[in-house]
Design a protein around this motif. Sequence first.
Motif, mmCIF file in Angstrom:
data_model
loop_
_atom_site.group_PDB
_atom_site.id
_atom_site.type_symbol
_atom_site.label_atom_id
_atom_site.label_comp_id
_atom_site.label_asym_id
_atom_site.label_seq_id
_atom_site.Cartn_x
_atom_site.Cartn_y
_atom_site.Cartn_z
ATOM 1 N N VAL A 73 44.417 -2.014 -2.725
ATOM 2 C CA VAL A 73 43.099 -1.648 -3.241
ATOM 3 C C VAL A 73 43.142 -1.546 -4.766
ATOM 4 N N GLY A 74 44.199 -0.969 -5.305
ATOM 5 C CA GLY A 74 44.310 -0.861 -6.758
ATOM 6 C C GLY A 74 44.397 -2.211 -7.439
ATOM 7 N N MET A 75 45.205 -3.095 -6.863
ATOM 8 C CA MET A 75 45.330 -4.437 -7.452
ATOM 9 C C MET A 75 44.014 -5.198 -7.370
ATOM 10 N N ALA A 76 43.359 -5.140 -6.223
ATOM 11 C CA ALA A 76 42.105 -5.869 -6.046
ATOM 12 C C ALA A 76 41.007 -5.291 -6.934
ATOM 13 N N ALA A 77 40.975 -3.974 -7.072
ATOM 14 C CA ALA A 77 39.960 -3.364 -7.932
ATOM 15 C C ALA A 77 40.153 -3.802 -9.382
ATOM 16 N N GLN A 78 41.384 -3.975 -9.789
ATOM 17 C CA GLN A 78 41.664 -4.463 -11.142
ATOM 18 C C GLN A 78 41.145 -5.892 -11.313
#
Length: 95
Positions: A73-78
Amino acid sequence: MPQSEDQRLVDLEARLEREDPRFTRAMRSGRPARPREYRRTGAWWALALGVAVLGSGIALAQGLLIAAGLVLVGMAAQLVDPDPSRLGRQRQRRG
């Protein structure tokens, strides 16, 4: 010696062709496509996958799945979030 305007346009076209060939092919055919920096379909799929992994980790009480989901989720949100420096420049132009 200054370059002619035609040479500048040819250089610009060549650089754009190297950076985003799909966009330039679409422009030549008369059916414009989004430039690369505005295509975020893969990022949205990664965000959906991350939320699914996170949800299943919570449901199964598995710490490794929860951690993997949070990382995804963190990578995709970035990837989904637009470039903050570009946003700042747009706001400055308007005001």
